[in-house]
Motif scaffolding. Structure first.
Motif, PDB file in Angstrom:
ATOM      1  N   ARG A  16       0.820  -1.204   0.000  1.00 14.15           N
ATOM      2  CA  ARG A  16       0.000   0.000   0.000  1.00 14.15           C
ATOM      3  C   ARG A  16       0.862   1.265   0.000  1.00 14.15           C
ATOM      4  NH1 ARG A  16      -5.510   0.686   2.045  1.00 14.15           N
ATOM      5  NH2 ARG A  16      -5.619  -1.466   2.773  1.00 14.15           N
ATOM      6  N   LEU A  40       1.241   4.175  -2.947  1.00 15.68           N
ATOM      7  CA  LEU A  40       1.037   5.586  -2.625  1.00 15.68           C
ATOM      8  C   LEU A  40       2.261   6.413  -3.037  1.00 15.68           C
ATOM      9  CD1 LEU A  40      -0.904   7.580  -1.329  1.00 15.68           C
ATOM     10  CD2 LEU A  40      -0.107   6.849   0.921  1.00 15.68           C
ATOM     11  N   ASP A  69       1.989   6.958  -6.682  1.00 24.85           N
ATOM     12  CA  ASP A  69       0.947   7.952  -6.994  1.00 24.85           C
ATOM     13  C   ASP A  69       1.451   9.364  -6.722  1.00 24.85           C
ATOM     14  OD1 ASP A  69      -0.595   5.761  -7.512  1.00 24.85           O
ATOM     15  OD2 ASP A  69      -1.944   6.007  -5.799  1.00 24.85           O
ATOM     16  N   ARG A  70       2.116   9.530  -5.586  1.00 20.63           N
ATOM     17  CA  ARG A  70       2.628  10.866  -5.233  1.00 20.63           C
ATOM     18  C   ARG A  70       3.660  11.333  -6.258  1.00 20.63           C
ATOM     19  NH1 ARG A  70       3.851   9.565   1.080  1.00 20.63           N
ATOM     20  NH2 ARG A  70       1.710   9.644   1.835  1.00 20.63           N
ATOM     21  N   TYR A  95      -5.148   4.907 -13.459  1.00 18.62           N
ATOM     22  CA  TYR A  95      -6.004   3.906 -12.795  1.00 18.62           C
ATOM     23  C   TYR A  95      -5.373   3.646 -11.432  1.00 18.62           C
ATOM     24  CZ  TYR A  95      -2.297   1.145 -15.007  1.00 18.62           C
ATOM     25  OH  TYR A  95      -1.073   0.689 -15.438  1.00 18.62           O
ATOM     26  N   ASP A  96      -6.078   2.954 -10.561  1.00 20.33           N
ATOM     27  CA  ASP A  96      -5.548   2.716  -9.221  1.00 20.33           C
ATOM     28  C   ASP A  96      -4.328   1.793  -9.319  1.00 20.33           C
ATOM     29  OD1 ASP A  96      -7.513   4.315  -8.215  1.00 20.33           O
ATOM     30  OD2 ASP A  96      -8.750   2.695  -7.425  1.00 20.33           O
ATOM     31  N   PRO A 147       3.556 -14.021  -2.452  1.00 22.82           N
ATOM     32  CA  PRO A 147       2.512 -14.889  -3.032  1.00 22.82           C
ATOM     33  C   PRO A 147       1.446 -14.088  -3.773  1.00 22.82           C
ATOM     34  CG  PRO A 147       2.867 -15.381  -0.693  1.00 22.82           C
ATOM     35  CD  PRO A 147       3.697 -14.194  -1.000  1.00 22.82           C
ATOM     36  N   ARG A 148       1.207 -12.861  -3.338  1.00 23.56           N
ATOM     37  CA  ARG A 148       0.184 -12.031  -3.989  1.00 23.56           C
ATOM     38  C   ARG A 148       0.573 -11.625  -5.405  1.00 23.56           C
ATOM     39  NH1 ARG A 148      -2.110  -7.623  -2.688  1.00 23.56           N
ATOM     40  NH2 ARG A 148      -4.239  -8.417  -2.621  1.00 23.56           N
ATOM     41  N   LEU A 151      -4.612  -9.808 -11.165  1.00 23.45           N
ATOM     42  CA  LEU A 151      -4.966  -8.411 -10.891  1.00 23.45           C
ATOM     43  C   LEU A 151      -5.357  -8.310  -9.417  1.00 23.45           C
ATOM     44  CD1 LEU A 151      -7.415  -7.733 -13.873  1.00 23.45           C
ATOM     45  CD2 LEU A 151      -5.190  -6.636 -13.582  1.00 23.45           C
ATOM     46  N   ALA A 152      -4.789  -7.348  -8.694  1.00 24.55           N
ATOM     47  CA  ALA A 152      -5.183  -7.165  -7.288  1.00 24.55           C
ATOM     48  C   ALA A 152      -4.823  -5.771  -6.824  1.00 24.55           C
ATOM     49  CB  ALA A 152      -4.506  -8.198  -6.396  1.00 24.55           C
ATOM     50  N   ARG A 153      -5.530  -5.336  -5.798  1.00 25.41           N
ATOM     51  CA  ARG A 153      -5.202  -4.048  -5.174  1.00 25.41           C
ATOM     52  C   ARG A 153      -4.156  -4.269  -4.082  1.00 25.41           C
ATOM     53  NH1 ARG A 153      -8.693   0.234  -6.148  1.00 25.41           N
ATOM     54  NH2 ARG A 153     -10.351  -0.363  -7.575  1.00 25.41           N
ATOM     55  N   ASP A 155      -1.764  -4.373   3.143  1.00 25.19           N
ATOM     56  CA  ASP A 155      -0.782  -3.999   4.158  1.00 25.19           C
ATOM     57  C   ASP A 155       0.362  -5.016   4.272  1.00 25.19           C
ATOM     58  OD1 ASP A 155      -1.938  -1.521   5.267  1.00 25.19           O
ATOM     59  OD2 ASP A 155      -3.646  -2.811   5.702  1.00 25.19           O
ATOM     60  N   ARG A 156       0.472  -5.911   3.323  1.00 25.08           N
ATOM     61  CA  ARG A 156       1.567  -6.880   3.375  1.00 25.08           C
ATOM     62  C   ARG A 156       2.912  -6.170   3.204  1.00 25.08           C
ATOM     63  NH1 ARG A 156       5.099  -9.996   0.957  1.00 25.08           N
ATOM     64  NH2 ARG A 156       5.262 -12.198   1.515  1.00 25.08           N
TER      65      ARG A 156
END
Lengths: 385, 385
Positions: free
Chosen positions: B189, B193, B196-197, B209-210, B217-218, B223-225, B228-229
Motif C-alpha cells: 500500500r 502511494l 501515486d505521489r 487507474y488505481d 505470493p500475492r 490483478l489485485a489491489r 498492508d503486506r
C-alpha cells in the motif's frame, strides 16, 4: 496470508452486515438480492468484502454480490482475472462471472416464484443486467433500497475512517489557501492538483473523486472540471473536493472569494453558509429527511437566490456518503419520509450559481449523534482569500 | 471564455476527427452512431470534446455522443447539471439527457429504417441503453467498432501527451526503486502511494487507474489491489501503474525481485522480458495484430510457462491505449486480422503467475513508426532490487 491493519474493518463486522441484510430482505419479502458495484462505485460490494473491482472497460471493472436467503453464505461474482484476489480478501465463496448463470438458474429453479431485489439499478451495465435477468426464470427482478437503507447507518469503525477522510479534505482546502497566499498566478488546474497532492501527502489512498476548482464565470457552473483559467482578483471560486481513506470517502464543498470582490459575491458566500448552518442546527435523529431538507431549502429561498440554486428549487440538500461519495440513503430531499437515525452520515449542501457573477457549493459532511449532529469536517464555510 | 493551453488538442483536430468518423460510418453503411462514455471510460466522448463526465452514481457520470449522418453537426447528451460546463468546452450542440428522447425520435422518424452503431456496448448502463432503444423506432442498434478503429491511430498531439504520461509512469517506478533503497520495511500500500505521489509531483493530472503493487505470493494474482503486506526479501513483486496527463494515459507493468531470491523467480522476470522483447522487435506497420500476438505468445510457450500465463494461453498480448487505459483497438490477440498502421499506440505484455512462487506483468507502451516500433516508456524490464 491476508494482513489486516488496525484500521481494517474486522471480519466480524462484515458478518454482522450480512446478517442485518438477511433480516432486511426477509422483512421486505424478497427471496434474495443481487447487488451491483463497479471499480468506482464499490459500496454495494465493499460493504461485505475488502474486494474492490479494478479499472477497465471489460468485466474486471464489475462485481455482483448475491444473497440467497435460503443459503448459509452469500456469493461474490467477479471477473475470472480477479478470482484469486477476491478469494483472498472475502470471507464467503467467490465465483467467476462464467459461473453466475448456472448458480442463478439453480436458485430460480428452487425458489420458483417471488422477487429478487436489485441494488445499483441506476448504474448496472446493460450486459450484466441482461445476464442476470436471463438466469432467474419466473422470478421478478425489482429495484430496491434495502441495502442502501441498512448501510446509511455507520459503525464506529466506519465513522473513524470517514472522519480521517474528512480531515484529509480539510488539509486539501488549507493547501489551496496556502498556495494562493504567495500572490502569484494560479490556474484552476494547478489548484486542483495542489489539493490532490496534499491529500496523498497526508495519507489518502487516493482522491474520493476528481477535484473540482472553478473560478470566475466558471464558478457559476453547477459541476465542472478544472481548466487552465488563471484565478483573477475579484473571482468567486467554487471547489468540490474529497479524499478517500481506506475505502471511505469525504465529500466536501467550499467556495471562496479571491482578492477584492464586489458585494454581490460576498453575499453569495454568506447565503450558502447560512443555509448550511441552518441545516447543521436542525439535524438530529427522529426528524425526517424531508423536514431537514425543508430547513435548508427555506433558508435559500429566504435569501433570495431561489432561481439560482438547485437546492432552493427542491432538488435535495444532501445525500448519504461513506464508501461512495454519493450513496443512495439518506437522501436529504423533498418527499423522503425516512426518519433520520443516530450514526447516519451524510452531507448538507447549498449551491448558488448566478450566471455572469459566480457561485459556489458549500457542502459539509456530518454524523448524527444521539441528540444532534456533529460535522466531520472542520474547515470554515465563509472564506475570503 | 474557455482558455486553451499549448498542450490542448486544437479545435481543428476535433473537427477532423468528426469528419473522419463520418466517412467511417458511411463506409460501414450506418445511419449514425451513439457513443457511450462515462467519467472513467471517457474516450468515446473525449475524442470529440474536452468535456468529461463527473464522478457519481447518477447521470452526471454518463454522456452520449450522437452523430446523425444527415446532420451538419453531432450532439452531446449530458446530465442537466453538466450542460453549462459541457457547452463551454464543446464545439457542437449540447443537450441534457431529458432532451435525448425527442431528438432520437425525430432522427428515427426521418431515417425510418437502417442501423445505428453503438460504441461502448460492453459498459453502457442498462438505464441509458433502454432509453436509446426506446427512442429509435424501427432502427436497429448494433455494436460497432468504427470509432474504436479510427481512434486507434493517434495524432502527433496525442502521441506527445501519451509520451508525457509514459515518462510520468517511469518516474513512478523510479520512486519505488528509490523508496526500497532505504532498507526499511515497506507495505504494498505504501509503495503504491509513493508511486501515486511521484506521478502527481511530476505533473500528472491524476493516476490513469488505481496503482497495483503485489508482493510475494500475492504477485501470483493476475490483478489485485495493494494491501498492508510488508515486502519480504525473496519476494517477486508485480506492479501495474500508469499516469494520466491532460486526458491521455499510460498503461505500464513491471515486476522486480526484492533481495536475494531463488533462481525460479529470476527466471520468471527474464522470461516475461524476453517475450515482450520479441514483440518489440516484431512490431511494425503492415503486419496483422494476430501475427504480432503470435510472436509474444510463442515466446511465452517456448519459455515453458504456458500454464502460468494468460497471454501464452491465447488471451491476447496487448491492447490499444490513449484516453482510456484500455481501448478496444488495436487488440493484439488471436483472430484479430486488423493490419497494424503507423501511429497506432498500444501495449505489449507478458504476464506470468506461478502460484506459490509469484509473478509479474511486463507491459510496455509503444507507438508504431513508419517501419518499426518505438517504446514510449523507457524503464528497464529486468529489475532485481
Amino acid at each position: 496470508m491476508h494482513v489486516l491493519s488496525d484500521e481494517s474493518i474486522p471480519p466480524s463486522e462484515y458478518q454482522e452486515r450480512i446478517q442485518t441484510l438477511r433480516y432486511g430482505l426477509q422483512a421486505a419479502n424478497l427471496a434474495g438480492m443481487v447487488s451491483f458495484g463497479d471499480c468506482w462505485r464499490g459500496a454495494n460490494i465493499c460493504y461485505f468484502t475488502e474486494f474492490r473491482p479494478l479499472d477497465g472497460v471489460s468485466d474486471i471493472a464489475n462485481a455482483i454480490f448475491f444473497l440467497d436467503l435460503d443459503e448459509e453464505q452469500p456469493s461474490l461474482f467477479v471477473s475470472r482475472q480477479c478470482v484469486d484476489y477476491a478469494t483472498e480478501v472475502t470471507s464467503f465463496p467467490v465465483y467467476s462471472f462464467d459461473e453466475m448463470k448456472a448458480r442463478l438458474e439453480a436458485f430460480a429453479a428452487r425458489v420458483q416464484t417471488g422477487t429478487l431485489g436489485l441494488e445499483g439499478a441506476s448504474y448496472i451495465t446493460e450486459d450484466l443486467s441482461r445476464r442476470v435477468r436471463a438466469s432467474i426464470g419466473n422470478l421478478t427482478l425489482k429495484d430496491t433500497q434495502v441495502l442502501a437503507e441498512i448501510k446509511a447507518v455507520k459503525s464506529e469503525n466506519e465513522v473513524a475512517l470517514i472522519r480521517k477522510a474528512s480531515a484529509l479534505t480539510d488539509i486539501a482546502m488549507a493547501s489551496i489557501r496556502d498556495a494562493l497566499a504567495d500572490g502569484k498566478q494560479h490556474t484552476e488546474r494547478e489548484l486542483a492538483l495542489i489539493a490532490d497532492r496534499a491529500m496523498l501527502a497526508g495519507g489518502a489512498e487516493r482522491t474520493g473523486y476528481d477535484s473540482m476548482v472553478q473560478a470566475g464565470p466558471r464558478s457559476a457552473f453547477n459541476l465542472a472540471r478544472p481548466t487552465d483559467r488563471v484565478l483573477q482578483p475579484g473571482d468567486l471560486v467554487m471547489t468540490d473536493i474529497g479524499a478517500r481513506y481506506r475505502g471511505y470517502v469525504a465529500d466536501g464543498g467550499r467556495g471562496f472569494t479571491y482578492g477584492n470582490v464586489s458585494p454581490d459575491k460576498v453575499a453569495i458566500v454568506k447565503a450558502a453558509a447560512a443555509a448550511v448552518e441552518a441545516g447543521l442546527a436542525a439535524a438530529r435523529p427522529g426528524i425526517t429527511a424531508s423536514s431537514l431538507n425543508a430547513t435548508i431549502q427555506q433558508a435559500l429561498v429566504n435569501s433570495g437566490y431561489e432561481q439560482f440554486s438547485t437546492e432552493a428549487r427542491g432538488h435535495g440538500t444532501g445525500h448519504g456518503t461513506g464508501m461512495d461519495p454519493e450513496e443512495a440513503q439518506p437522501w436529504i430531499g423533498p418527499g423522503n419520509e425516512t426518519t433520520l437515525r443516530e450514526n447516519m452520515v451524510f452531507t448538507l449542501k447549498a449551491t448558488i450559481t448566478v450566471p455572469g457573477v459566480g457561485g459556489l457549493r458549500t457542502e459539509r459532511i456530518v454524523r448524527l449523534t444521539a441528540t444532534a449532529c456533529e460535522p466531520l469536517d472542520e474547515f470554515p464555510m465563509e472564506l475570503y482569500w
